[in-house]
Design an enzyme around this catalytic site. Structure first.
Site, PDB file in Angstrom:
ATOM      1  N   ARG A   1       0.614  -1.189   0.034  1.00  0.00           N
ATOM      2  CA  ARG A   1      -0.329   0.274   0.132  1.00  0.00           C
ATOM      3  C   ARG A   1       0.455   1.066  -0.080  1.00  0.00           C
ATOM      4  NH1 ARG A   1      -3.526  -2.296   5.244  1.00  0.00           N
ATOM      5  NH2 ARG A   1      -4.114  -3.882   4.116  1.00  0.00           N
TER       6      ARG A   1
ATOM      7  N   ASP B   1       0.490   5.449   0.901  1.00  0.00           N
ATOM      8  CA  ASP B   1      -0.426   6.619   1.580  1.00  0.00           C
ATOM      9  C   ASP B   1      -0.387   7.627   0.625  1.00  0.00           C
ATOM     10  OD1 ASP B   1      -0.623   5.001   3.909  1.00  0.00           O
ATOM     11  OD2 ASP B   1       1.464   6.349   4.402  1.00  0.00           O
TER      12      ASP B   1
ATOM     13  N   ARG C   1       8.333   7.051   6.467  1.00  0.00           N
ATOM     14  CA  ARG C   1       8.123   8.381   6.750  1.00  0.00           C
ATOM     15  C   ARG C   1       8.881   8.712   8.512  1.00  0.00           C
ATOM     16  NH1 ARG C   1       2.390   9.065   5.016  1.00  0.00           N
ATOM     17  NH2 ARG C   1       2.416  11.222   5.962  1.00  0.00           N
TER      18      ARG C   1
END
Lengths: 253, 253
Positions: A50, A52, A206
């Site tokens: 995935r 974001d 991140r």
């Protein structure tokens, strides 16, 4: 029945992320709708992972099964003619029936782009994060070797990160292959962190970058960073860096 | 009364161009509204020139007169806090009362960015034009010296181009200082044309680039290009290249 592997690029700015969500456009849904229109059959698209909301990709991989006999080049051209320009199919390839974009991935390469500047250049604002000047890239570089190798990355894990069905067995242990920081000097220095590993926890890149930002700005020392990596405690690390600086460059198989 | 010179950067994607227009947001209008809010007085912003819808800037210059006593740094920060992130004030400077951003400009530097590719990278789609691969950069480079020097550029002039009040006296004669083409090899080659001159007719850079594209794709030879420059006939040149590849880099004084 063919199993098709797609390599994809996208500008994540206008999307709620890769994964199909109710009420918001996602990359997966937009692609699935185009594939259904082109192949005239139901489709389930498996992504390599995935991304974001706001995260970009230059080499996302996904696969789907289809009965349609459209040639591979026709698939690329047909999908690109239907998709918004923010999403491009770079290639389509027929792969073995048991190929799965996520389960077969052996690693990923991400870049994180940022600029140390008081004023963000408008044309980079959606593709790079801003950090305050002065920013000590050298201090950040001292931290990068601490990430390389097999570690428990709990300190950089988002809540609810684990995919229990697959990755649960290895907990927060991941292997980082390499991490480097390049400065691209033009009129203004654009910095690009390149990080590759066998897998990443949710928000892991991140959260690492957010902590490296604290080092670059002098709020943490490289020694603090080493202790944060070792502590396996999310509460010690820095904030999650903005999504817009992150790009999935490649998926390794 | 101070005369303030602003240096500006903007992403032209969402705007109808520099100039105030009825019904569509323009860069000039957006800036004027922010200045009025900050200085609490009427304002007339003089730009160094017009940029078309979709054209970007990294160093546009504009000036305005104000009675407000706000310090220059406060002006930069205050305006940037009010402006959308697509428009940034890079600097503010107090200049002589007779300074005029347009009348005093002695030249401009533009870049035109393009990629020879079948599939445009999504994150560049708003900032670079696409040309079909193969594209002969070497043939384009042969043309560039033909542009340098003082010429009548009627062949590359848009209809209704002339600003009669100022430039009418020199007709379509302009002096090009330099023109070069750089290839920036990363994963995919991004090409950047840099062109500087004492002034440009409306659409002149984009019309030159559209004609150079025809050379790069083999539809015209460098000799054809030379004849087109000499012909002073717009109907011979190529189509106007897309706005999104064009960036005003600097205004010279």
């Amino acid at each position: 029945m063919r199993n098709i592997k797609l390599v994809l690029a996208y500008d994540g700015t206008g999307y709620a992320g890769w994964q199909r969500q109710s009420g918001q456009p996602s990359i997966q849904q937009t692609l699935e709708e185009a594939i259904v229109r082109l192949t005239q059959g139901p489709v389930l698209l498996h992504g390599a992972g995935r991304t974001d909301a706001g995260v970009h990709a230059e080499g996302m991989v996904a696969n789907f099964q289809t009965e349609a006999s459209i040639p591979l080049l026709g698939l690329v051209k047909g999908l690109n003619s239907m998709l918004p320009e923010a999403i491009r199919v770079l290639s389509a390839e027929k792969v073995a029936n048991d190929f799965h974009a996520r389960y077969n991935a052996t690693g990923k390469v991400y870049t994180y782009t940022f600029m140390a500047t008081e004023i963000m250049p408008p044309c980079l604002r959606l593709y790079a994060a801003q950090v305050r000047d002065p920013f000590a890239c050298d201090a950040v570089r001292l931290c990068l070797p601490m990430l390389v190798g097999t570690h428990d990355f709990s300190s950089f894990e988002a809540v609810g990160s684990r995919d229990l069905s697959r990755a649960g067995c290895r907990g927060a242990v991941r292997t980082i292959f390499a991490a480097s920081l390049a400065e691209q000097e033009e009129a203004m220095p654009v910095c690009r962190l390149i990080i590759s590993g066998d897998g990443f926890l949710r928000h892991m890149v991140r959260n690492i970058v957010g902590t490296l930002f604290a080092v670059g700005r002098g709020r943490l020392t490289p020694l603090d960073f080493q202790e944060i990596v070792a502590a396996r405690d999310r509460s010690l690390a820095g904030p999650t860096a903005p999504a817009k600086g992150l790009t999935l460059k490649r998926v390794l198989y």
